[in-house]
Design a protein around this motif. Structure first.
Motif, mmCIF file in Angstrom:
data_model
loop_
_atom_site.group_PDB
_atom_site.id
_atom_site.type_symbol
_atom_site.label_atom_id
_atom_site.label_comp_id
_atom_site.label_asym_id
_atom_site.label_seq_id
_atom_site.Cartn_x
_atom_site.Cartn_y
_atom_site.Cartn_z
ATOM 1 N N GLY A 1 19.342 78.246 0.444
ATOM 2 C CA GLY A 1 17.484 78.311 0.466
ATOM 3 C C GLY A 1 17.089 77.902 1.614
ATOM 4 O O GLY A 1 15.980 76.902 1.526
ATOM 5 N N LEU A 2 17.876 77.859 2.941
ATOM 6 C CA LEU A 2 17.477 77.402 3.665
ATOM 7 C C LEU A 2 16.230 78.648 4.736
ATOM 8 O O LEU A 2 15.263 77.582 5.680
ATOM 9 C CB LEU A 2 18.390 76.314 5.117
ATOM 10 C CG LEU A 2 19.367 75.732 4.254
ATOM 11 C CD1 LEU A 2 20.237 75.355 5.489
ATOM 12 C CD2 LEU A 2 18.072 74.231 3.412
ATOM 13 N N LYS B 1 12.367 77.490 5.209
ATOM 14 C CA LYS B 1 12.424 77.417 4.231
ATOM 15 C C LYS B 1 13.518 75.867 4.049
ATOM 16 O O LYS B 1 14.148 76.032 2.666
ATOM 17 C CB LYS B 1 12.748 77.862 2.943
ATOM 18 C CG LYS B 1 11.680 78.359 2.165
ATOM 19 C CD LYS B 1 11.787 79.407 1.129
ATOM 20 C CE LYS B 1 13.804 79.137 0.039
ATOM 21 N NZ LYS B 1 13.253 80.440 -0.535
ATOM 22 N N LEU B 2 12.798 74.733 4.491
ATOM 23 C CA LEU B 2 13.413 73.545 4.301
ATOM 24 C C LEU B 2 12.085 72.534 3.171
ATOM 25 O O LEU B 2 10.909 72.425 4.281
ATOM 26 C CB LEU B 2 13.332 72.950 5.551
ATOM 27 C CG LEU B 2 14.091 73.519 6.824
ATOM 28 C CD1 LEU B 2 14.623 72.677 8.189
ATOM 29 C CD2 LEU B 2 16.242 73.603 6.348
#
Lengths: 193, 108
Positions: free
Chosen positions: B52-53, B68-69
């Motif tokens: 999910g990064l 997307k951090l």
């Protein structure tokens, strides 16, 4: 698919929220003076559940938001627990000495809730050019929330509220100024023709 | 959380995240910075996506990656990069060929 711990956390969040809502509502209607803390407790729980609903809806489309939903549920449990502890004193179910810890605990949890919300801001889907702005906003509000929590934890009780609000407001203002500056800087030039 | 630690444990993946800070990049633009094969880069992108990064969108024939951090993941990445650079700075002192047994005998 929900795990047992997830179901337990959801049930605990619902139970604690119900207790806080009932206690805050009773105290709001029975107390003649200084009713705003009870209204604030109701507003905080309402906002937390609204945000959880928003994240839950996003999680249906993007599984990456499942982690954020768990964190919001945990924040609701922790905040609700501290609110419930704080409400024990006006209800007459706890000794007066616990009121200071309860007041500080509520403040700390408010700051933690801001940090939890701010943490997921940069993960929101949107235009790629807004990525940097979401990062700035997330960091500013996260640090503001951290400062809010630390002010309630460490500052003398008489000044904790003011120090916490100033810290959080500074974070908001920094984010607002940076975002406004960036939007104005990248605004397309108006054509004279 | 384990997937996040696994994703940022690799220096190449950390470098991908650092490159994406400046803005979205295509898979080809990212791969140009590394001296590895395309399947290897695809594996790195897959690990980062699963954690999910990063987020990927298809634009025609190309794939565009963006960061997307969360704030904590960003801080964790900063720590990992700091520790990674410290380890890399210390590593040259420990590298070098080990002296062979004949060289050791000559020294004695």
């Amino acid at each position: 698919m929900k795990t047992n711990s997830g179901r337990f956390a959801d049930a605990l969040a619902v139970t604690i929220t119900a207790a806080v809502v009932v206690a805050s509502s009773c105290l709001f209607y029975t107390t003649s003076a200084r009713r705003w803390p009870y209204a604030l407790a109701l507003a905080v729980m309402g906002a937390a559940w609204a945000f959880r609903r928003f994240v839950h809806a996003r999680a249906a489309a993007d599984p990456a938001y499942l982690g954020a939903r768990r964190k919001v549920t945990l924040a609701i449990v922790l905040a609700g627990s501290l609110l419930a502890l704080a409400l024990l004193v006006p209800l007459g179910w706890a000794p007066a000495v616990a009121s200071q810890f309860a007041e500080r605990g509520v403040g700390v949890m408010m700051g933690v809730i801001v940090m939890v919300f701010a943490n997921v801001i940069p993960k929101q889907a949107g235009q790629a050019r807004g990525q940097a702005l979401r990062r700035v906003a997330g960091w500013a509000l996260f640090v503001g929330g951290l400062g809010y929590a630390l002010a309630w934890l460490l500052a003398p009780l008489a000044y904790a509220n003011l120090a916490a609000l100033l810290t959080l407001l500074s974070g908001f203002m920094y984010a607002a100024v940076r975002i406004t500056w960036s939007v104005l800087k990248h605004r397309p030039a108006t054509s004279i023709h | 959380m384990n997937s996040v630690f696994k994703a940022i444990s690799d220096p190449s993946r950390r470098q991908v995240l650092a490159l994406l800070r400046s803005g979205p990049l295509t898979a080809g633009e990212l791969a140009d910075h590394f001296n590895v094969s395309k399947p290897t880069m695809s594996a790195h992108f897959s690990i980062l996506r699963e954690a999910g990064l990063i987020d990927s969108t298809k634009q025609g024939k190309t794939v565009l990656y963006c960061l997307k951090l969360s704030v904590l993941e960003d801080a964790l990445l900063g720590f990992a990069q700091l520790l990674g650079s410290n380890v890399a700075a210390a590593a040259p002192l420990q590298q070098g060929p080990r002296p062979s047994s004949s060289q050791k005998k000559e020294k004695l």
